[in-house]
Scaffold this active site. Structure first.
Site, PDB file in Angstrom:
ATOM      1  N   CYS A  42     -10.418  -6.568  11.828  1.00  0.00           N
ATOM      2  CA  CYS A  42     -10.645  -5.455  11.768  1.00  0.00           C
ATOM      3  C   CYS A  42     -12.585  -5.269  11.941  1.00  0.00           C
ATOM      4  O   CYS A  42     -12.491  -4.613  12.353  1.00  0.00           O
ATOM      5  CB  CYS A  42     -10.511  -4.557  10.084  1.00  0.00           C
ATOM      6  SG  CYS A  42      -9.135  -5.398   9.614  1.00  0.00           S
ATOM      7  N   CYS A  99       8.715  13.263  -5.410  1.00  0.00           N
ATOM      8  CA  CYS A  99       9.455  15.184  -6.102  1.00  0.00           C
ATOM      9  C   CYS A  99      10.633  15.409  -5.213  1.00  0.00           C
ATOM     10  O   CYS A  99      10.666  15.605  -6.132  1.00  0.00           O
ATOM     11  CB  CYS A  99       8.192  15.664  -5.257  1.00  0.00           C
ATOM     12  SG  CYS A  99       6.617  15.529  -6.372  1.00  0.00           S
ATOM     13  N   ARG A 109       4.687   8.746  -3.106  1.00  0.00           N
ATOM     14  CA  ARG A 109       4.626  10.250  -4.341  1.00  0.00           C
ATOM     15  C   ARG A 109       5.764  11.484  -3.260  1.00  0.00           C
ATOM     16  O   ARG A 109       6.586  12.247  -4.712  1.00  0.00           O
ATOM     17  CB  ARG A 109       3.314  10.747  -4.319  1.00  0.00           C
ATOM     18  CG  ARG A 109       2.844  12.204  -5.101  1.00  0.00           C
ATOM     19  CD  ARG A 109       3.351  12.000  -6.870  1.00  0.00           C
ATOM     20  NE  ARG A 109       4.979  12.167  -7.095  1.00  0.00           N
ATOM     21  CZ  ARG A 109       5.147  12.276  -8.303  1.00  0.00           C
ATOM     22  NH1 ARG A 109       4.026  11.943  -8.975  1.00  0.00           N
ATOM     23  NH2 ARG A 109       5.976  13.641  -8.597  1.00  0.00           N
TER      24      ARG A 109
END
Lengths: 261, 147
Positions: free
Chosen positions: A76, A222, A218
């Protein structure tokens, strides 16, 4: 008391509140990160790089940034130089529109595009140690920067889709994201403070996970809680949701790698 | 007025021929209540309490109540204390079966409904959160909460 009379007491004020709150976003100056509601110990863990467990992954990411990979034999760093300068603010403006994909891509997808097209290497899987490490390292270069979703008209339909998903009731429990994160933040969901749900710290180190996880992990959590069918990692639906969450958090500061209970 | 559950059952059995799923009983809504037991039997308050406090029922995510042994209770909604003196049995039954019928914007899930839902996870699809027996047990328990 007759049934209908009681019904109106039960329903009327709530209905009114619901009409007002349908699509009612949190006022900009009332937004807060879940960081603000953490215990003193957890805040200290996030604040001190020597105790923040997410920093281990960031160090791995730093090594990956410098490592040559794929048929190109390039790292990179060979193309971008030092991440401190070249990656500053990048996480704060993702997802962003990708012309060849014809849609927004998130930071992980952008990293994989570089790996495949420029390094001629295989893409990293979502939630792999490498992807979490590299995305944490790249995102940390935006720490303290305000979240700045690109002002790009091509993003509009995707942003609208993300917002619609946020407000759509789903799953067996028939809840929307907004019912918790717009309408009931600060309250206790069986002892857990409901946060406003801002994507400021991803990837985060979650104590419950004993490890790092992406924003999509995450969101899956939920959705599983709502007993809704979740999407595959990288699905356009998730990226649209990420886009809306970033827009909703515009101007808030990036915290990566954040710590959450 | 017939509950939507009866219709849901018809649609369900068309959509999933042969699927062994608990079929929803039909019920009648009168005013803001379902006056008659879904099972035709009274529920068991002791079993009802056990259902309310177990995690999978989700009640204590949002509610608190007289459950001193439960460390984690929610405050997204009114305490369950005293519900038995605020509501009649039939009113409680409708509030559990389909609270959204009374307040379309409520955050309280509909515990005995399978239609009109979006993206239900595969393992829950076509199933109500609670069975008819469980609803009756919970109603019976809530009726004991007089103060």
């Amino acid at each position: 008391m007759s049934g209908p009379a009681r019904l109106s007491i039960f329903a009327a004020p709530l209905l009114l509140a619901a009409l007002v709150s349908a699509g009612a976003e949190i006022a900009l100056n009332e937004r807060r990160s879940a960081y603000d509601d953490m215990s003193r110990d957890n805040k200290a863990m996030q604040d001190d790089d020597t105790s923040n467990p997410g920093m281990l992954a960031v160090l791995d990411g730093e090594a990956l940034w410098a490592a040559k990979a794929g048929a190109s034999g390039k790292s990179c760093a060979d193309c971008h130089g030092g991440a401190k300068a070249s990656m500053k603010g990048v996480a704060a403006r993702h997802p962003s529109f990708d012309a060849s994909a014809g849609r927004p891509v998130n930071l992980e997808q952008r990293i994989n595009t570089s790996r495949v097209q420029h390094q001629q290497a295989s893409p990293f899987a979502y939630e792999s140690k490498e992807m979490l490490a590299l995305s944490a390292y790249v995102a940390m270069q935006s720490r303290g920067e305000p979240i700045a979703p690109p002002d790009d008209p091509r993003l509009k339909p995707f942003l609208d889709r993300g917002r619609a998903q946020f407000n759509q009731r789903q799953g067996q429990l028939n809840l929307s994201c907004g019912q918790c994160h717009d309408d009931n933040w600060g309250k206790s969901l069986a002892g857990n403070t409901v946060p406003q749900g801002h994507p400021t710290g991803y990837p985060i180190y979650r104590l419950e996970w004993q490890g790092l996880g992406s924003l999509q992990r995450r969101l899956r959590n939920c959705m599983i809680g709502m007993r809704a069918e979740s999407y595959a990692y990288g699905a356009p639906e998730y990226v649209d949701m990420e886009l809306y969450l970033m827009w909703r958090a515009r101007g808030m500061k990036v915290e990566t790698p954040a710590v959450r209970p | 007025m017939m509950g939507r559950a009866g219709l849901a059952l018809a649609i369900l059995s068309l959509a999933t021929p042969g699927a062994a799923q608990e079929s929803l009983r039909s019920y009648e809504v009168v005013g803001d209540a379902i006056p008659t037991s879904l099972t035709g039997q009274p529920g068991d308050p002791e079993r009802g309490r056990a259902i309310v406090v177990r995690r999978e029922s989700t009640c204590l995510l949002c509610h608190s109540g007289p459950f001193p042994e439960q460390r984690f209770q929610g405050d997204l909604s009114p305490s369950l204390k005293g519900t038995g003196s605020r509501w009649s049995e039939g009113e409680l039954r409708l509030r559990l079966v389909d609270a959204a019928r009374l307040n379309p914007a409520t955050i309280m899930p509909s515990y005995y409904r399978v239609d009109g839902l979006t993206r239900v996870a595969q393992n829950y699809r076509g199933k109500p959160v609670l069975t008819a027996e469980q609803i009756e047990d919970v109603v019976a328990y809530l009726m004991t909460l007089k103060d």
